[in-house]
Design an enzyme around this catalytic site. Structure first.
Site, PDB file in Angstrom:
ATOM      1  N   ASP A   1      -3.066  -0.910  -1.516  1.00  0.00           N
ATOM      2  CA  ASP A   1      -1.730  -0.946  -0.928  1.00  0.00           C
ATOM      3  C   ASP A   1      -0.821   0.088  -1.590  1.00  0.00           C
ATOM      4  OD1 ASP A   1       0.316  -2.539   0.649  1.00  0.00           O
ATOM      5  OD2 ASP A   1       1.164  -2.756  -1.339  1.00  0.00           O
TER       6      ASP A   1
ATOM      7  N   GLU B   1      -3.993   2.979   1.895  1.00  0.00           N
ATOM      8  CA  GLU B   1      -2.802   3.019   2.756  1.00  0.00           C
ATOM      9  C   GLU B   1      -2.098   4.332   2.453  1.00  0.00           C
ATOM     10  OE1 GLU B   1       1.297   0.722   3.967  1.00  0.00           O
ATOM     11  OE2 GLU B   1       0.647   0.721   1.895  1.00  0.00           O
TER      12      GLU B   1
HETATM   13  C1  GLC Z   1       2.455  -1.936   2.164  1.00  0.00           C
HETATM   14  C2  GLC Z   1       2.126  -3.144   3.016  1.00  0.00           C
HETATM   15  C3  GLC Z   1       3.413  -3.759   3.485  1.00  0.00           C
HETATM   16  C4  GLC Z   1       4.198  -4.199   2.267  1.00  0.00           C
HETATM   17  C5  GLC Z   1       4.409  -3.028   1.323  1.00  0.00           C
HETATM   18  C6  GLC Z   1       4.903  -3.481  -0.009  1.00  0.00           C
HETATM   19  O1  GLC Z   1       3.104  -0.962   2.879  1.00  0.00           O
HETATM   20  O2  GLC Z   1       1.298  -2.769   4.072  1.00  0.00           O
HETATM   21  O3  GLC Z   1       3.189  -4.846   4.339  1.00  0.00           O
HETATM   22  O4  GLC Z   1       5.440  -4.715   2.670  1.00  0.00           O
HETATM   23  O5  GLC Z   1       3.200  -2.350   1.055  1.00  0.00           O
HETATM   24  O6  GLC Z   1       3.875  -4.106  -0.726  1.00  0.00           O
END
Ligand code: GLC
Length: 566
Positions: free
Chosen positions: A232, A293
């Site tokens: 993440d 991500e």
């Molecule tokens: C990433 C996740 C999202 C979350 C953010 C903070 O972007 O996909 O859902 O709010 O991280 O952890």
């Protein structure tokens, strides 16, 4: 333009210097065709709150997921990525972890996880967990200790600084979820840094103890049978130690009333790659996969995430693909060609828990079901690994709340009405047409969208023309056809502005995919001769779309997938 993700723009504009692309190398135990397992696997993201509720408390859970493994297997899923299910105060619905080595009681227990893992293994389904590497919850024991005094053992595990003066944070950085990225803590008279909510303090990755502890978390789960992680928010792991002010990108204010900042000093710092290389070395010991991500500005930036000689992420998500927010053959062609030429294996996504569902982004309000099939045929037949999002296979519709008091996602509560938050793409899975769509017998944590009457697993399983049955057919083809498994991507009819067509060529075999992105019938020339083929026969098509000689006729939003013959 329809908005996909709220903070994407920040990344798109914060470019790093270009780095050269490196030769593609794969790792992991190869299958018979020389591919590591994750290259041929179909991944499926499960938002655990919303998938299946086994104890009827209105929130999905691990036993619920275990009960749906046969459904997933039958659909054609090889790996499930479960969004965070660790103990958490749920400020950001699990993306605020208070213990990395346990399961939140609302989702079950470690024994339930072990049960899920063993049931998944029996079905050859891999489990991928979501590793929130950038920050913890402010209730994590590390942070509780860190904030307790300036000399506490964990003080340096987070980023603490003096303000510029009374009531003035250390610099101008704004949180992507609104307001200053610094929160003052009166206990020690210092500010701590949080890229996301104040309840999500950023870890200090410059501290080797943080790195060791986090690497150990991955080992702990690998030993428990996990096959990899979705990492993440990797872009924001590091900050400029001198805390320089970020430049302002353009005048005006965003939905939270903050300036439009470029994340020059708190995003995509080169040090991120040292951490990714380290995590990858650990992953390699377990034949595991790392998904990222990764919000990149272009493919050159994506190449940095594959790393030199592919020593970082195996599957950095190509979000540029999700940003082609219209049915434009030219734009898709351009983006596919770019990622196909990237230095690693492509990773395709069309929906997730942070963005408006593809059903709504591409749907025209009239032909949404046909368009949902067209999008499936597109990203499930490309060279690369697809990551599906639960409910996409039945045509679930983004259903945002209509009243501010119903909003659950804090960014929706804060940004209302400009920013309605992400509840709309996180609604309960629609299993059947009974009350609450068969998701729970309790009160679902988010309302079930009205479309559950027409779009649900039970009904669509009985309907040969449904979106679900189409997904199953494409996935079956993708798992069995060697050109789709191993073939190169080759665009054809490149000047056609209505139909996107391409070949997947493997040795002397080829598959053609033709997708009519308009609401009128189209005919296209398959360009058989120049590619060394003489005829085509259908493998899978929608409606009356069919090949005749070297032509294909496509109905509005029609799909034709065919085999080419010498
Ligand atoms: C990433 C996740 C999202 C979350 C953010 C903070 O972007 O996909 O859902 O709010 O991280 O952890």
């Amino acid at each position: 333009m329809k908005k996909t993700l709220r903070w994407v723009a920040l990344w798109v504009l914060s470019c790093l210097p270009w780095l050269p692309a490196y030769a593609q190398m794969s790792s992991g135990a190869p299958d018979g065709g020389g591919h590591p397992w994750w290259q041929h696997a179909v991944f499926y993201e499960i938002y655990p709150r919303s998938f299946a509720d086994s104890n009827n408390d209105g929130v999905g859970d691990l036993r619920g997921i275990a009960a749906k493994l046969d459904y997933l297997k039958d659909l054609g899923v090889d790996a499930i990525w479960i969004s965070p299910c660790f103990p958490s105060p749920q400020v950001d619905f699990g993306y605020d972890v208070s213990d990395y080595e346990n399961i939140d009681p609302m989702y079950g227990t470690l024994a339930d996880f072990d049960f899920l893992a063993s049931e998944a293994k029996k079905r050859d389904i891999h489990i991928i967990l979501d590793f929130v590497v950038n920050h913890t919850s402010d209730q994590h024991k590390w942070f509780l200790d860190s904030k307790s005094s300036r000399t506490s053992p964990y003080r340096d595990w987070y980023i603490w600084r003096d303000g510029k003066g009374p009531g003035q944070p250390p610099n101008n950085w704004v949180s992507t979820f609104g307001g200053s990225a610094w929160k003052f803590d009166p206990t020690t008279d210092q500010y701590y840094y949080h890229f996301f909510y104040p309840e999500q303090p950023d870890l200090n990755w410059r501290n080797p103890a943080v790195k060791d502890a986090m690497f150990d978390v991955t080992r702990w789960w690998y030993k428990r049978g996990v096959s990899g992680f979705r990492l993440d928010a990797v872009d924001t792991l590091f900050e400029d130690p001198n805390l320089k002010d970020n430049p302002i990108r353009k005048p005006g204010k965003n939905a939270f009333g903050d300036p439009f900042e470029e994340n020059k000093y708190n995003g995509k710092l080169p040090e991120v790659h040292d951490v990714l290389r380290g995590l990858r070395q650990v992953a390699n010991e377990y034949d595991a996969v790392l998904i990222g991500e990764t919000w990149t500005a272009d493919v050159a930036e994506l190449n940095q995430y594959y790393g030199k000689g592919n020593n970082e992420l195996q599957l950095p998500m190509d979000f540029l693909f999700t940003m082609v927010n219209k049915l434009s053959p030219a734009e898709f062609r351009k983006q596919i060609a770019a990622v196909d030429a990237a230095s690693g294996w492509p990773t395709f996504v069309i929906s997730n828990h942070d963005i408006v569902r593809s059903y709504d982004r591409y749907g025209d309000g009239k032909h949404n079901d046909q368009i949902a099939k067209l999008m499936a045929a597109l990203y499930l037949t490309l060279r690369g690994t697809p990551i599906m999002y639960y409910g996409e296979e039945i045509g679930m519709k983004t259903t945002p709340p209509t009243r501010q008091e119903d909003v659950k996602d804090p960014i929706g509560r804060k940004g209302w009405p400009k920013e309605k938050g992400r509840d709309g793409e996180r609604t309960p899975m629609q299993w059947d047409d009974s009350e609450n769509a068969g998701f729970t017998k309790g009160t679902p944590w988010l309302p079930v969208p009205p479309t559950y009457k027409t779009h649900n697993v039970a009904d669509e399983s009985k309907e040969p023309d449904s979106i679900l049955e189409f997904y199953k057919s494409v996935l079956k083809l993708r798992h069995t056809n060697s050109a789709l498994l191993n073939g190169d991507y080759k665009a054809i009819n490149e000047s056609n502005t209505n139909v996107l067509s391409y070949l997947r060529v493997y040795q002397d075999q080829a598959v053609v995919v033709s997708l009519n992105m308009t609401d009128t019938p189209q005919n296209i020339d398959l360009e058989l001769k120049p590619n060394g083929f003489t005829s085509a026969s259908g493998l899978l098509a929608t409606g009356k779309s069919a090949a005749k000689g070297d032509q294909v006729s496509l109905e509005p939003y029609g799909v034709f997938i065919g085999e080419l013959h010498k």
